[in-house]
Design a protein around this motif. Structure first.
Motif, PDB file in Angstrom:
ATOM      1  N   GLY A 107      22.333 -12.448   1.444  1.00  0.00           N
ATOM      2  CA  GLY A 107      22.984 -11.309   1.085  1.00  0.00           C
ATOM      3  C   GLY A 107      23.244 -10.201   2.403  1.00  0.00           C
ATOM      4  O   GLY A 107      22.311  -9.867   2.560  1.00  0.00           O
ATOM      5  N   ASP A 108      24.282 -10.101   2.844  1.00  0.00           N
ATOM      6  CA  ASP A 108      24.919  -9.653   4.227  1.00  0.00           C
ATOM      7  C   ASP A 108      24.823  -8.219   3.957  1.00  0.00           C
ATOM      8  O   ASP A 108      24.441  -7.766   3.067  1.00  0.00           O
ATOM      9  N   HIS A 109      25.365  -7.714   4.973  1.00  0.00           N
ATOM     10  CA  HIS A 109      25.544  -6.099   4.926  1.00  0.00           C
ATOM     11  C   HIS A 109      26.449  -5.549   3.576  1.00  0.00           C
ATOM     12  O   HIS A 109      26.908  -6.641   3.108  1.00  0.00           O
ATOM     13  N   MET A 110      26.572  -4.209   3.468  1.00  0.00           N
ATOM     14  CA  MET A 110      27.128  -3.733   2.228  1.00  0.00           C
ATOM     15  C   MET A 110      28.541  -4.286   2.133  1.00  0.00           C
ATOM     16  O   MET A 110      29.169  -4.414   3.224  1.00  0.00           O
ATOM     17  N   SER A 216      12.524  -6.437   6.817  1.00  0.00           N
ATOM     18  CA  SER A 216      12.748  -7.975   7.311  1.00  0.00           C
ATOM     19  C   SER A 216      14.163  -8.180   7.128  1.00  0.00           C
ATOM     20  O   SER A 216      14.861  -7.614   6.172  1.00  0.00           O
ATOM     21  N   GLN A 217      14.832  -9.259   7.997  1.00  0.00           N
ATOM     22  CA  GLN A 217      16.127  -9.320   7.859  1.00  0.00           C
ATOM     23  C   GLN A 217      16.102 -11.233   7.269  1.00  0.00           C
ATOM     24  O   GLN A 217      17.125 -11.890   7.293  1.00  0.00           O
ATOM     25  N   GLY A 218      14.783 -11.937   7.096  1.00  0.00           N
ATOM     26  CA  GLY A 218      14.913 -12.929   6.772  1.00  0.00           C
ATOM     27  C   GLY A 218      13.461 -13.354   6.623  1.00  0.00           C
ATOM     28  O   GLY A 218      12.376 -12.969   7.148  1.00  0.00           O
ATOM     29  N   ALA A 219      13.112 -13.806   5.178  1.00  0.00           N
ATOM     30  CA  ALA A 219      11.762 -14.035   4.789  1.00  0.00           C
ATOM     31  C   ALA A 219      11.660 -15.126   3.683  1.00  0.00           C
ATOM     32  O   ALA A 219      12.457 -15.481   3.117  1.00  0.00           O
ATOM     33  N   ILE A 220      10.446 -15.705   3.425  1.00  0.00           N
ATOM     34  CA  ILE A 220      10.201 -16.938   2.429  1.00  0.00           C
ATOM     35  C   ILE A 220       9.140 -16.553   1.595  1.00  0.00           C
ATOM     36  O   ILE A 220       8.167 -15.817   2.131  1.00  0.00           O
ATOM     37  N   MET A 221       9.018 -17.261   0.495  1.00  0.00           N
ATOM     38  CA  MET A 221       7.922 -17.106  -0.376  1.00  0.00           C
ATOM     39  C   MET A 221       7.992 -18.007  -1.454  1.00  0.00           C
ATOM     40  O   MET A 221       8.898 -18.641  -1.775  1.00  0.00           O
ATOM     41  N   ASN A 222       6.592 -18.349  -1.778  1.00  0.00           N
ATOM     42  CA  ASN A 222       6.337 -19.612  -2.679  1.00  0.00           C
ATOM     43  C   ASN A 222       6.355 -18.776  -4.287  1.00  0.00           C
ATOM     44  O   ASN A 222       5.592 -17.629  -4.152  1.00  0.00           O
ATOM     45  N   ILE A 223       6.842 -19.221  -5.191  1.00  0.00           N
ATOM     46  CA  ILE A 223       6.799 -18.550  -6.354  1.00  0.00           C
ATOM     47  C   ILE A 223       6.572 -19.611  -7.532  1.00  0.00           C
ATOM     48  O   ILE A 223       7.600 -20.633  -7.799  1.00  0.00           O
ATOM     49  N   GLY A 224       5.383 -19.771  -8.134  1.00  0.00           N
ATOM     50  CA  GLY A 224       5.134 -20.841  -8.994  1.00  0.00           C
ATOM     51  C   GLY A 224       5.241 -22.074  -8.405  1.00  0.00           C
ATOM     52  O   GLY A 224       4.707 -22.333  -7.265  1.00  0.00           O
ATOM     53  N   LYS A 225       5.748 -23.153  -8.740  1.00  0.00           N
ATOM     54  CA  LYS A 225       5.980 -24.549  -8.275  1.00  0.00           C
ATOM     55  C   LYS A 225       7.383 -24.561  -7.326  1.00  0.00           C
ATOM     56  O   LYS A 225       7.635 -25.480  -6.514  1.00  0.00           O
ATOM     57  N   GLY A 226       8.090 -23.348  -7.211  1.00  0.00           N
ATOM     58  CA  GLY A 226       9.363 -23.253  -6.491  1.00  0.00           C
ATOM     59  C   GLY A 226       9.260 -22.353  -5.055  1.00  0.00           C
ATOM     60  O   GLY A 226       8.178 -21.786  -4.872  1.00  0.00           O
ATOM     61  N   ARG A 227      10.265 -22.427  -4.483  1.00  0.00           N
ATOM     62  CA  ARG A 227      10.405 -21.689  -3.155  1.00  0.00           C
ATOM     63  C   ARG A 227      11.439 -20.901  -2.867  1.00  0.00           C
ATOM     64  O   ARG A 227      12.500 -21.343  -3.470  1.00  0.00           O
ATOM     65  N   ILE A 228      11.398 -19.851  -2.103  1.00  0.00           N
ATOM     66  CA  ILE A 228      12.779 -18.982  -1.993  1.00  0.00           C
ATOM     67  C   ILE A 228      12.705 -18.621  -0.502  1.00  0.00           C
ATOM     68  O   ILE A 228      11.731 -18.403   0.187  1.00  0.00           O
ATOM     69  N   ALA A 229      13.903 -18.725  -0.051  1.00  0.00           N
ATOM     70  CA  ALA A 229      14.120 -18.172   1.303  1.00  0.00           C
ATOM     71  C   ALA A 229      15.426 -16.925   1.115  1.00  0.00           C
ATOM     72  O   ALA A 229      16.388 -17.186   0.817  1.00  0.00           O
ATOM     73  N   PHE A 230      14.996 -15.676   1.526  1.00  0.00           N
ATOM     74  CA  PHE A 230      16.009 -14.811   1.331  1.00  0.00           C
ATOM     75  C   PHE A 230      16.376 -14.241   3.127  1.00  0.00           C
ATOM     76  O   PHE A 230      15.525 -13.865   3.664  1.00  0.00           O
ATOM     77  N   PHE A 231      17.645 -14.167   3.133  1.00  0.00           N
ATOM     78  CA  PHE A 231      18.135 -13.574   4.453  1.00  0.00           C
ATOM     79  C   PHE A 231      19.192 -12.688   4.317  1.00  0.00           C
ATOM     80  O   PHE A 231      20.027 -12.671   3.410  1.00  0.00           O
ATOM     81  N   GLY A 232      19.219 -11.565   5.100  1.00  0.00           N
ATOM     82  CA  GLY A 232      20.011 -10.471   5.251  1.00  0.00           C
ATOM     83  C   GLY A 232      21.246 -10.830   6.321  1.00  0.00           C
ATOM     84  O   GLY A 232      21.815  -9.533   6.357  1.00  0.00           O
ATOM     85  N   GLU A 233      21.776 -11.895   6.888  1.00  0.00           N
ATOM     86  CA  GLU A 233      22.720 -12.006   7.257  1.00  0.00           C
ATOM     87  C   GLU A 233      23.237 -13.484   7.267  1.00  0.00           C
ATOM     88  O   GLU A 233      22.479 -14.371   7.476  1.00  0.00           O
ATOM     89  N   ALA A 234      24.571 -13.287   7.100  1.00  0.00           N
ATOM     90  CA  ALA A 234      25.315 -14.764   6.895  1.00  0.00           C
ATOM     91  C   ALA A 234      25.758 -15.550   8.070  1.00  0.00           C
ATOM     92  O   ALA A 234      25.783 -16.660   8.009  1.00  0.00           O
TER      93      ALA A 234
END
Length: 278
Positions: A107-110, A216-234
């Motif tokens: 999800g980039d800038h506004m 942060s502008q990019g982070a990762i996390m385990n959730i339950g059995k799954g994984r997510i990577a969230f970044f703030g620039e495309a």
């Protein structure tokens, strides 16, 4: 470019790139180079053209959502930005990840940050519908291992010394607050400022702002059995020619030569080929 493909015989995991939510970055559009890089690594990349619900998500293991927008958005683009996803879709994505899905949300800038904010909130992240600028008030930010702005962990180390990432560049995005269990990869600091603009690309003295340190502008996390990577620039994961001067933006630009490896390492982690914990 890739010296050691994760799937040397091709036919690897299928990665779906969302194209159902008015996405600014798509498989054969601005993320064409993103797609080709992953295919070179042995992955199969497909477009996702459905709403997010329990039935449609059953076929998906890895999902990329890049710069989604609500269909109703029209210029001039002003805040607040509506969510690109319905409440039911957000709930379905949350359940899908907990059961083992891997989500790569960009999800980039506004207004892109605002359009993804409700989805990010489902996982405990706080997206600011904003722009992050450095001291020179441009959006170019270099993240460096030696300075500590690029985290020292298995994502940036990869599977071998050849996959180690020491510096990446981003090209105008947002910064966000991460939950305690998440691990930041791209660490913003006091040399950057968050601008909470009312209108896209309009900066003036009345714009609210605050220091970007601890975001942060990019982070990762385990959730339950799954994984997510969230970044703030495309654009950092693209390869584009921008503006009348046709300047290089993204993985092919001079100061972003390691961006491609960061992308591969993130995908390898989402595919559970790298790292056991976040």
């Amino acid at each position: 470019m890739i010296s050691n493909e994760i799937y040397p015989n091709k036919g690897g995991s299928i990665i779906y790139i969302d194209e159902e939510h008015n996405n600014f970055h798509t498989k054969d559009g601005r993320y064409y180079s993103f797609t080709k890089l992953l295919e070179q690594d042995g992955y199969q990349v497909e477009s996702y053209e459905n709403t997010f619900n329990n039935i449609n998500l059953k076929k998906v293991d890895i999902l990329v959502i890049a710069n989604a927008l609500p269909d109703s958005i029209r210029p001039p683009i002003t805040s607040p930005t509506k969510s690109a996803f319905s409440k039911d879709e957000i709930k379905s994505l949350g359940n899908w990840v907990k059961k083992g899905g891997a989500l790569f949300l960009i999800g980039d800038h506004m207004p892109f940050a605002g359009a993804a904010a409700e989805l990010a909130k489902e996982f405990g992240f706080e997206f600011y519908d904003s722009f992050v600028m450095n001291d020179s008030e441009n959006g170019l930010i270099d993240f460096n291992r030696q300075k500590g702005t690029l985290s020292d962990n298995f994502i940036t180390y990869g599977r071998s010394s050849e996959e180690k990432v020491n510096q990446v560049r981003t090209f105008t995005g947002q910064g966000f607050k991460i939950p305690e269990k998440a691990k930041s990869i791209l660490n913003l600091d006091e040399s950057q400022t968050v601008f909470l603009v009312d209108t896209m690309w309009v900066f003036n003295e009345s714009v609210k702002r605050f220091p970007a340190n601890e975001l942060s502008q990019g982070a990762i996390m385990n959730i339950g059995k799954g994984r997510i990577a969230f970044f703030g620039e495309a654009a950092m994961f693209s390869a584009q020619l921008a503006g009348p001067s046709r300047r290089k933006v993204g993985m092919s630009s001079e100061n972003a030569k390691e961006n491609f490896q960061l992308l591969l390492n993130i995908i390898h982690w989402l595919d559970k080929k790298l790292g056991k914990e976040n």
